[in-house]
Design a protein around this motif. Structure first.
Motif, mmCIF file in Angstrom:
data_model
loop_
_atom_site.group_PDB
_atom_site.id
_atom_site.type_symbol
_atom_site.label_atom_id
_atom_site.label_comp_id
_atom_site.label_asym_id
_atom_site.label_seq_id
_atom_site.Cartn_x
_atom_site.Cartn_y
_atom_site.Cartn_z
ATOM 1 N N ASP A 17 1.000 -1.207 0.039
ATOM 2 C CA ASP A 17 0.090 -0.126 0.070
ATOM 3 C C ASP A 17 0.757 1.270 0.115
ATOM 4 O OD1 ASP A 17 -2.315 -1.528 0.288
ATOM 5 O OD2 ASP A 17 -1.867 -1.984 2.357
ATOM 6 N N THR A 18 1.932 1.377 -0.212
ATOM 7 C CA THR A 18 3.057 2.377 0.069
ATOM 8 C C THR A 18 2.688 3.368 -0.872
ATOM 9 O OG1 THR A 18 4.763 0.844 0.953
ATOM 10 C CG2 THR A 18 5.307 3.232 -0.152
ATOM 11 N N GLU A 19 2.360 3.059 -2.265
ATOM 12 C CA GLU A 19 2.088 4.139 -3.249
ATOM 13 C C GLU A 19 0.869 4.705 -3.019
ATOM 14 O OE1 GLU A 19 2.333 2.497 -7.300
ATOM 15 O OE2 GLU A 19 4.319 1.682 -6.860
ATOM 16 N N GLU A 20 -0.109 4.034 -2.407
ATOM 17 C CA GLU A 20 -1.565 4.580 -2.089
ATOM 18 C C GLU A 20 -1.214 5.608 -1.079
ATOM 19 O OE1 GLU A 20 -6.052 3.391 -1.452
ATOM 20 O OE2 GLU A 20 -4.498 1.741 -1.521
ATOM 21 N N PHE A 21 -0.397 5.474 -0.078
ATOM 22 C CA PHE A 21 -0.151 6.370 1.167
ATOM 23 C C PHE A 21 0.769 7.544 0.548
ATOM 24 C CE2 PHE A 21 -1.361 2.755 3.632
ATOM 25 C CZ PHE A 21 -2.157 3.727 4.750
ATOM 26 N N GLU A 22 1.634 7.409 -0.537
ATOM 27 C CA GLU A 22 2.362 8.378 -0.958
ATOM 28 C C GLU A 22 1.523 9.349 -1.821
ATOM 29 O OE1 GLU A 22 5.652 6.607 -3.028
ATOM 30 O OE2 GLU A 22 6.709 6.044 -1.242
ATOM 31 N N ALA A 23 0.555 8.842 -2.251
ATOM 32 C CA ALA A 23 -0.429 9.745 -3.308
ATOM 33 C C ALA A 23 -1.278 10.259 -2.243
ATOM 34 C CB ALA A 23 -1.308 8.646 -4.303
ATOM 35 N N ALA A 24 -1.581 9.557 -1.308
ATOM 36 C CA ALA A 24 -2.438 10.637 -0.243
ATOM 37 C C ALA A 24 -1.652 11.813 0.265
ATOM 38 C CB ALA A 24 -3.117 9.566 0.855
ATOM 39 N N TRP A 25 -0.476 11.434 0.891
ATOM 40 C CA TRP A 25 0.440 12.660 1.237
ATOM 41 C C TRP A 25 0.425 13.795 -0.078
ATOM 42 C CZ3 TRP A 25 -1.289 10.499 4.905
ATOM 43 C CH2 TRP A 25 -0.732 9.360 5.545
ATOM 44 N N LEU A 74 2.885 1.390 7.533
ATOM 45 C CA LEU A 74 2.288 2.358 8.153
ATOM 46 C C LEU A 74 2.921 3.265 9.154
ATOM 47 C CD1 LEU A 74 -0.643 3.843 8.390
ATOM 48 C CD2 LEU A 74 -1.107 2.267 9.983
ATOM 49 N N LEU A 75 3.744 3.018 9.807
ATOM 50 C CA LEU A 75 4.533 3.787 10.755
ATOM 51 C C LEU A 75 5.535 4.564 10.016
ATOM 52 C CD1 LEU A 75 5.567 4.434 13.619
ATOM 53 C CD2 LEU A 75 7.393 2.795 13.438
ATOM 54 N N ASN A 76 6.072 4.042 9.105
ATOM 55 C CA ASN A 76 6.945 4.944 8.163
ATOM 56 C C ASN A 76 6.126 5.819 7.403
ATOM 57 O OD1 ASN A 76 9.355 3.765 8.887
ATOM 58 N ND2 ASN A 76 9.217 2.272 7.360
ATOM 59 N N ALA A 77 4.930 5.622 6.829
ATOM 60 C CA ALA A 77 4.168 6.470 6.131
ATOM 61 C C ALA A 77 3.543 7.624 7.119
ATOM 62 C CB ALA A 77 2.744 5.636 5.719
#
Length: 115
Positions: A30-38, A63-66
């Motif tokens: 899910d890393t890319e989805e979180f980066e897009a949200a930020w 999630l912690l890193n995000a």
């Protein structure tokens, strides 16, 4: 045939607050989805971003890193970041064991803002 990945991150705007709602299990996929949200939160440049974590069922170091990345981005941009709860056990445990819980503003809101 593989099923399409389930969306886990939802974006909304409530007046001057950018709301990111996270649902279900989160992991490295899910890393890319979180980066897009930020990125979307940065583009909106609203004074406050609230991340609703009340519906997270599994959380790991991704999630912690995000969350730490979001915090860094908001602090450097002079914007406020708030984690909305109540935090589920998986998230509370992750933040507590990592020693990062005190780095976040946490607001228990009762039922999810965006149910």
């Amino acid at each position: 045939m593989h099923a399409a990945p389930e969306q886990k991150v939802y974006l909304t705007r409530l007046e001057e607050v950018f709301v990111i709602t996270v649902r279900g299990e989160t992991d490295h996929d899910d890393t890319e989805e979180f980066e897009a949200a930020w990125d979307a939160a940065d583009q909106a440049a609203l004074p406050t971003t609230a991340i609703d974590l009340s519906q997270v069922t599994f959380a790991d170091s991704m999630l912690l890193n995000a969350l730490l990345d979001a915090r860094r981005r908001h602090v450097s941009g002079g914007r406020q970041l708030i984690l909305l709860g109540p935090l589920p056990p998986a998230v509370s445990r992750l933040l507590t064991l990592s020693g990062t819980i005190d780095h976040f503003t946490i607001a228990d809101t009762g039922p999810s803002l965006t149910s």
